[in-house]
Enzyme design. Structure first.
Site, PDB file in Angstrom:
ATOM      1  N   GLU A   1      -8.103 -14.050   0.176  1.00 23.01           N
ATOM      2  CA  GLU A   1      -8.244 -13.006  -0.841  1.00 23.01           C
ATOM      3  C   GLU A   1      -9.572 -12.249  -0.663  1.00 23.01           C
ATOM      4  O   GLU A   1      -9.618 -11.023  -0.794  1.00 23.01           O
ATOM      5  CB  GLU A   1      -8.132 -13.652  -2.238  1.00 23.01           C
ATOM      6  CG  GLU A   1      -8.334 -12.733  -3.431  1.00 23.01           C
ATOM      7  CD  GLU A   1      -7.315 -11.602  -3.529  1.00 23.01           C
ATOM      8  OE1 GLU A   1      -6.342 -11.570  -2.753  1.00 23.01           O
ATOM      9  OE2 GLU A   1      -7.531 -10.723  -4.372  1.00 23.01           O
TER      10      GLU A   1
ATOM     11  N   HIS B   1      -9.430 -23.529  16.881  1.00 20.96           N
ATOM     12  CA  HIS B   1      -8.182 -23.224  17.586  1.00 20.96           C
ATOM     13  C   HIS B   1      -8.092 -21.754  17.986  1.00 20.96           C
ATOM     14  O   HIS B   1      -7.017 -21.247  18.254  1.00 20.96           O
ATOM     15  CB  HIS B   1      -6.984 -23.627  16.714  1.00 20.96           C
ATOM     16  CG  HIS B   1      -7.006 -25.086  16.366  1.00 20.96           C
ATOM     17  ND1 HIS B   1      -6.838 -26.069  17.298  1.00 20.96           N
ATOM     18  CD2 HIS B   1      -7.243 -25.713  15.190  1.00 20.96           C
ATOM     19  CE1 HIS B   1      -6.945 -27.247  16.722  1.00 20.96           C
ATOM     20  NE2 HIS B   1      -7.196 -27.060  15.437  1.00 20.96           N
TER      21      HIS B   1
ATOM     22  N   CYS C   1       5.221   6.580  -5.502  1.00 19.10           N
ATOM     23  CA  CYS C   1       4.706   7.831  -6.052  1.00 19.10           C
ATOM     24  C   CYS C   1       4.825   7.732  -7.564  1.00 19.10           C
ATOM     25  O   CYS C   1       5.415   6.791  -8.083  1.00 19.10           O
ATOM     26  CB  CYS C   1       5.546   9.008  -5.585  1.00 19.10           C
ATOM     27  SG  CYS C   1       5.671   9.109  -3.792  1.00 19.10           S
TER      28      CYS C   1
ATOM     29  N   ARG D   1      -0.577   5.256  -8.507  1.00 24.53           N
ATOM     30  CA  ARG D   1       0.632   5.065  -7.702  1.00 24.53           C
ATOM     31  C   ARG D   1       0.628   5.884  -6.418  1.00 24.53           C
ATOM     32  O   ARG D   1       1.466   5.687  -5.548  1.00 24.53           O
ATOM     33  CB  ARG D   1       1.862   5.466  -8.521  1.00 24.53           C
ATOM     34  CG  ARG D   1       2.026   4.701  -9.800  1.00 24.53           C
ATOM     35  CD  ARG D   1       3.185   5.231 -10.586  1.00 24.53           C
ATOM     36  NE  ARG D   1       4.432   4.855  -9.974  1.00 24.53           N
ATOM     37  CZ  ARG D   1       5.117   3.772 -10.308  1.00 24.53           C
ATOM     38  NH1 ARG D   1       4.682   2.974 -11.258  1.00 24.53           N
ATOM     39  NH2 ARG D   1       6.240   3.473  -9.710  1.00 24.53           N
TER      40      ARG D   1
ATOM     41  N   LYS E   1      -9.781  -8.274  -0.017  1.00 21.70           N
ATOM     42  CA  LYS E   1     -10.524  -7.353  -0.901  1.00 21.70           C
ATOM     43  C   LYS E   1     -11.490  -6.507  -0.080  1.00 21.70           C
ATOM     44  O   LYS E   1     -11.619  -5.308  -0.301  1.00 21.70           O
ATOM     45  CB  LYS E   1     -11.323  -8.126  -1.962  1.00 21.70           C
ATOM     46  CG  LYS E   1     -10.553  -8.702  -3.119  1.00 21.70           C
ATOM     47  CD  LYS E   1     -10.065  -7.686  -4.130  1.00 21.70           C
ATOM     48  CE  LYS E   1      -8.650  -7.324  -3.861  1.00 21.70           C
ATOM     49  NZ  LYS E   1      -7.607  -8.169  -4.423  1.00 21.70           N
TER      50      LYS E   1
ATOM     51  N   TRP F   1       2.402   9.436  -2.516  1.00 17.18           N
ATOM     52  CA  TRP F   1       1.856   8.510  -1.524  1.00 17.18           C
ATOM     53  C   TRP F   1       2.824   8.604  -0.368  1.00 17.18           C
ATOM     54  O   TRP F   1       3.973   8.170  -0.464  1.00 17.18           O
ATOM     55  CB  TRP F   1       1.796   7.112  -2.118  1.00 17.18           C
ATOM     56  CG  TRP F   1       1.139   6.108  -1.231  1.00 17.18           C
ATOM     57  CD1 TRP F   1      -0.204   5.871  -1.116  1.00 17.18           C
ATOM     58  CD2 TRP F   1       1.791   5.192  -0.347  1.00 17.18           C
ATOM     59  NE1 TRP F   1      -0.421   4.865  -0.202  1.00 17.18           N
ATOM     60  CE2 TRP F   1       0.781   4.432   0.285  1.00 17.18           C
ATOM     61  CE3 TRP F   1       3.108   4.934  -0.010  1.00 17.18           C
ATOM     62  CZ2 TRP F   1       1.054   3.447   1.208  1.00 17.18           C
ATOM     63  CZ3 TRP F   1       3.379   3.940   0.918  1.00 17.18           C
ATOM     64  CH2 TRP F   1       2.357   3.210   1.514  1.00 17.18           C
TER      65      TRP F   1
ATOM     66  N   LYS G   1      -1.212   1.384  -6.283  1.00 15.81           N
ATOM     67  CA  LYS G   1      -1.182   0.219  -7.170  1.00 15.81           C
ATOM     68  C   LYS G   1       0.196  -0.420  -7.246  1.00 15.81           C
ATOM     69  O   LYS G   1       0.327  -1.629  -7.269  1.00 15.81           O
ATOM     70  CB  LYS G   1      -1.630   0.676  -8.556  1.00 15.81           C
ATOM     71  CG  LYS G   1      -1.768  -0.435  -9.568  1.00 15.81           C
ATOM     72  CD  LYS G   1      -3.054  -1.165  -9.355  1.00 15.81           C
ATOM     73  CE  LYS G   1      -3.177  -2.397 -10.194  1.00 15.81           C
ATOM     74  NZ  LYS G   1      -4.043  -3.389  -9.533  1.00 15.81           N
TER      75      LYS G   1
ATOM     76  N   GLU H   1      -9.515  -3.827   2.046  1.00 20.96           N
ATOM     77  CA  GLU H   1      -8.902  -2.699   1.333  1.00 20.96           C
ATOM     78  C   GLU H   1      -9.930  -1.799   0.667  1.00 20.96           C
ATOM     79  O   GLU H   1      -9.719  -0.597   0.569  1.00 20.96           O
ATOM     80  CB  GLU H   1      -7.825  -3.160   0.347  1.00 20.96           C
ATOM     81  CG  GLU H   1      -8.307  -3.985  -0.788  1.00 20.96           C
ATOM     82  CD  GLU H   1      -7.173  -4.466  -1.689  1.00 20.96           C
ATOM     83  OE1 GLU H   1      -6.221  -3.722  -1.907  1.00 20.96           O
ATOM     84  OE2 GLU H   1      -7.274  -5.595  -2.196  1.00 20.96           O
TER      85      GLU H   1
ATOM     86  N   ASN I   1      10.486   9.333  -6.453  1.00 17.82           N
ATOM     87  CA  ASN I   1       9.745   8.134  -6.061  1.00 17.82           C
ATOM     88  C   ASN I   1      10.757   7.196  -5.414  1.00 17.82           C
ATOM     89  O   ASN I   1      11.741   6.837  -6.047  1.00 17.82           O
ATOM     90  CB  ASN I   1       9.120   7.477  -7.305  1.00 17.82           C
ATOM     91  CG  ASN I   1       8.530   6.116  -7.008  1.00 17.82           C
ATOM     92  OD1 ASN I   1       8.047   5.878  -5.898  1.00 17.82           O
ATOM     93  ND2 ASN I   1       8.570   5.222  -7.975  1.00 17.82           N
ATOM     94  N   GLY I   2      10.525   6.810  -4.168  1.00 16.36           N
ATOM     95  CA  GLY I   2      11.467   5.923  -3.484  1.00 16.36           C
ATOM     96  C   GLY I   2      11.681   6.404  -2.060  1.00 16.36           C
ATOM     97  O   GLY I   2      10.899   7.213  -1.539  1.00 16.36           O
TER      98      GLY I   2
HETATM   99  C1  F6R Z   1      -4.503  -6.190  -3.334  1.00 16.48           C
HETATM  100  C2  F6R Z   1      -3.356  -5.792  -4.096  1.00 16.48           C
HETATM  101  C3  F6R Z   1      -2.006  -5.946  -3.477  1.00 16.48           C
HETATM  102  C4  F6R Z   1      -0.992  -6.415  -4.528  1.00 16.48           C
HETATM  103  C5  F6R Z   1       0.421  -6.403  -3.935  1.00 16.48           C
HETATM  104  C6  F6R Z   1       1.451  -6.931  -4.918  1.00 16.48           C
HETATM  105  O1  F6R Z   1      -5.675  -5.996  -4.062  1.00 16.48           O
HETATM  106  O2  F6R Z   1      -3.465  -5.323  -5.192  1.00 16.48           O
HETATM  107  O3  F6R Z   1      -2.034  -6.805  -2.377  1.00 16.48           O
HETATM  108  O4  F6R Z   1      -1.341  -7.698  -4.948  1.00 16.48           O
HETATM  109  O5  F6R Z   1       0.757  -5.095  -3.576  1.00 16.48           O
HETATM  110  O6  F6R Z   1       1.440  -6.173  -6.084  1.00 16.48           O
HETATM  111  P1  F6R Z   1       2.070  -6.725  -7.423  1.00 16.48           P
HETATM  112  O7  F6R Z   1       1.231  -7.868  -7.882  1.00 16.48           O
HETATM  113  O8  F6R Z   1       2.051  -5.563  -8.371  1.00 16.48           O
HETATM  114  O9  F6R Z   1       3.455  -7.181  -7.083  1.00 16.48           O
END
Ligand code: F6R
Length: 606
Positions: free
Chosen positions: A479, A502, A2, A27, A483, A74, A601, A486, A98-99
């Site tokens: 990746e 497999h 959060c 966040r 992408k 969040w 994020k 998400e 937050n936590g």
């Molecule tokens: C995907 C994404 C997440 C972050 C992951 C780690 O697009 O952004 O998978 O890569 O939560 O976040 P950081 O790099 O901030 O440790």
């Protein structure tokens, strides 16, 4: 996961709290709230959804306190709802958090037995009632101290008190918290970015510390309740603005500036004149490293997988990779001869931080590859390699991924040179190639802009999709699938192409979009065979390659021709069409590109 903000001022704080909360929405954004002290009482306003909704409520019904706290949520404990939104207030105190409080159930039972009536399903409300209870008996500092000692788990807190109506209190354990200094006002925020428009004078709280903020001073206490002095840092202005400019959203800006990300990163590490890589005071003798362990989460973990291939090719050092949430709980023998590298854009990811903390406790060598250089992970590791990508606001990581891979590649080249595992000629050649990367990225970006929107349409009606690659293209396939999942909420799987037979081959059916990453490398022929197996079963192939001369199948739906490049640079170029693909599918589906559902994020909770 959060965002919190607190302001003590000599003027109304509402609009600054709202502006900061908007910055913190990366966040969490399922609900928002604010509390101020008005006429000696706590005035709390909360809503579900975005900060815009809260702003509308405040517009109709203003709250003109001189000090206040705010929160974007969040959800972890309790569904996103108005009653679960923070702040959580009693008559006496109001708390934003937050936590996660791990012993909240047990504390709640005790508090209920003492007569406290809980309104929400959150873990945070126990903090409100604990403080209320301790304040009956103890003074402010003692009540805070007793409350914090009762809590297990992680927290960054912002607290208002009815009785002490000129202060905001902050406290941290495990979750980040920054203090900012302004003219006639002082601030508390989950990060410096939230405070950016008000100040660049920042102090970071360490675990166990408490701060008491009024409009003209800030006092700090350590976990033993002793008053301490802390350094004020002056943060530099970011090289890139955290504004969208002419772009529709942050993500398209961040994708499109990846050539600049690469250029700045190369400029920071490559000595242009001497054709040398400068790691500045890298404190670890590469000759002494017995093993390297690369650790991260999500996209950052994918950059660790690409790095494994580079390190294995360029050095004789054994490499392990690990997902932070697994590493932190495994029974591993940590060794002082190993180097543990933590990769994180935000530098605040709880699992990555806990994995680093485990290493710190065992006194082994640590290094972090981060974007946010003032973050907890950067500050706690022995050595920091910043990626210099500038603020990344879109929740889905794009330019930071390019930056993480680039720093890890640069590190692999340098370690290889120091250990004399590549010749000086090869070393120079790799540096010359590195300098070409920003232009290659630009060329790829330009090329993909026109093709990808058409390709994206195929993904809309499909049941799912697959992304396949071998070698360095395997993590890029992972990746690409991540992408797409998400951003567009469509099912996608990333696989090493050789694994298809497999099991996953059973998923291929008429019309299933399958993205094949087949750069000109030692795996090319094998990957093309895997592609033929997909085509034979009716898969709609989107081939991404820089080796078009050798492709003979007529049944490829789309072929994207990437620029020629050194084999080790292909992951950077292959990433771009996949980011744009996810972006355009999400755009066609009208998804919230910068803030995908259920995600945030900075993942500061476990
Ligand atoms: C995907 C994404 C997440 C972050 C992951 C780690 O697009 O952004 O998978 O890569 O939560 O976040 P950081 O790099 O901030 O440790």
């Amino acid at each position: 996961m959060c965002g919190i903000i607190g302001i003590a001022s000599n003027k109304s704080v509402t609009s600054n709290i709202i502006n900061s909360l908007k910055k913190l929405e990366y966040r969490g954004y399922d609900s928002a709230g604010i509390a101020t002290i008005v006429n000696g009482n706590i005035d709390e306003k909360k809503c579900t959804g975005r900060v815009d909704n809260l702003e509308k409520i405040l517009f109709k019904n203003p709250s003109k306190g001189l000090l206040g706290i705010g929160h974007v949520r969040w959800a972890t404990h309790g569904i996103p709802s108005q009653v679960n939104a923070h702040p959580h207030s009693s008559e006496e105190v109001s708390v934003v958090h937050n936590g996660i409080i791990e012993n909240s159930n047990e504390l709640k039972k005790k508090l209920e037995q003492s007569g406290y009536k809980f309104k929400s399903q959150t873990d945070t409300e126990v903090i409100t009632f604990l403080l209320t209870d301790f304040l009956k008996e103890f003074d402010l500092v003692e009540a805070i101290n007793k409350t914090l000692k009762t809590l297990n788990g992680s927290f960054a807190l912002g607290i208002l008190f009815k009785k002490y109506d000129n202060i905001v209190v902050g406290a941290r354990r495990g979750s980040p918290l920054a203090v900012g200094y302004g003219p006639q006002e002082n601030y508390l925020g989950s990060d410096s970015y939230a405070l950016k428009s008000m100040t660049n004078k920042i102090t970071y709280l360490e675990d166990g510390e408490v701060c008491i903020i009024s409009n003209n001073k800030v006092d700090f206490y350590n976990s033993k309740n002793i008053k301490i002095n802390k350094k004020i840092l002056t943060l530099s202005n970011d090289k890139y603005t955290a504004e969208k400019g002419d772009y529709k959203d942050f993500m398209s800006k961040e994708i499109n500036e990846q050539n600049i990300t690469a250029k700045n990163c190369v400029k920071e590490y490559v000595d242009q004149l001497r054709k040398d890589i400068n790691l500045y005071n890298f404190p670890i003798q590469p000759k002494d490293i017995q093993k390297i362990i690369l650790i991260g989460c999500g996209t950052a973990y994918h950059s660790c997988i690409t790095a494994k291939y580079w390190f294995e090719e360029l050095t004789n050092i054994p490499i392990e990779i690990d997902i932070a949430s697994e590493f932190r709980y495994r029974k591993i023998k940590l060794s002082k001869k190993n180097l543990y590298i933590f990769v994180s854009q935000s530098g605040e990811t709880a699992d990555t931080f806990a994995a680093l903390d485990l290493c710190k406790k065992n006194k082994v060598k640590t290094c972090s590859v981060v974007n946010a250089v003032e973050s907890s992970i950067a500050r706690s590791s022995d050595f920091v390699l910043p990626i210099h990508a500038g603020p990344e606001i879109g929740v889905a990581s794009t330019k930071a991924f390019i930056g993480q891979m680039l720093v890890l590649y640069i590190l692999a080249i340098k370690i290889s040179q120091i250990r004399k595992e590549i010749s000086e000629t090869e070393y120079e050649k790799k540096i010359i190639d590195l300098k070409k990367l920003p232009d290659l990225i630009k060329k790829t970006l330009n090329y993909c802009q026109n093709n990808i929107p058409t390709i994206a349409k195929d993904f809309l009606k499909a049941k799912g999709s697959m992304f396949l690659g071998r070698g360095l293209s395997f993590p890029i396939a992972l990746e690409g699938a991540l992408k797409l999942k998400e951003l567009s909420y469509l099912h996608a799987e990333g696989y090493p192409a050789g694994e298809m037979k497999h099991g996953p081959l059973a998923l291929i059916e008429e019309g299933l979009p399958v993205v094949i990453l087949a750069p000109k490398d030692r795996y090319f022929e094998k990957t093309i065979s895997n592609m033929q197996e997909v085509i034979a079963r009716g898969g709609k192939v989107i081939l991404i390659t820089n080796e078009t001369k050798k492709i003979i199948s007529e049944n490829i739906r789309f072929t994207l021709e990437m620029p020629e490049s050194n084999e080790n640079l292909t992951p950077f170029l292959m990433t771009i069409p996949l980011q744009l693909l996810a972006y355009h599918v999400a755009l066609l589906k009208n998804c919230d590109i910068d803030k995908p559902r259920n995600l945030a994020k900075s993942v500061t909770v476990e």
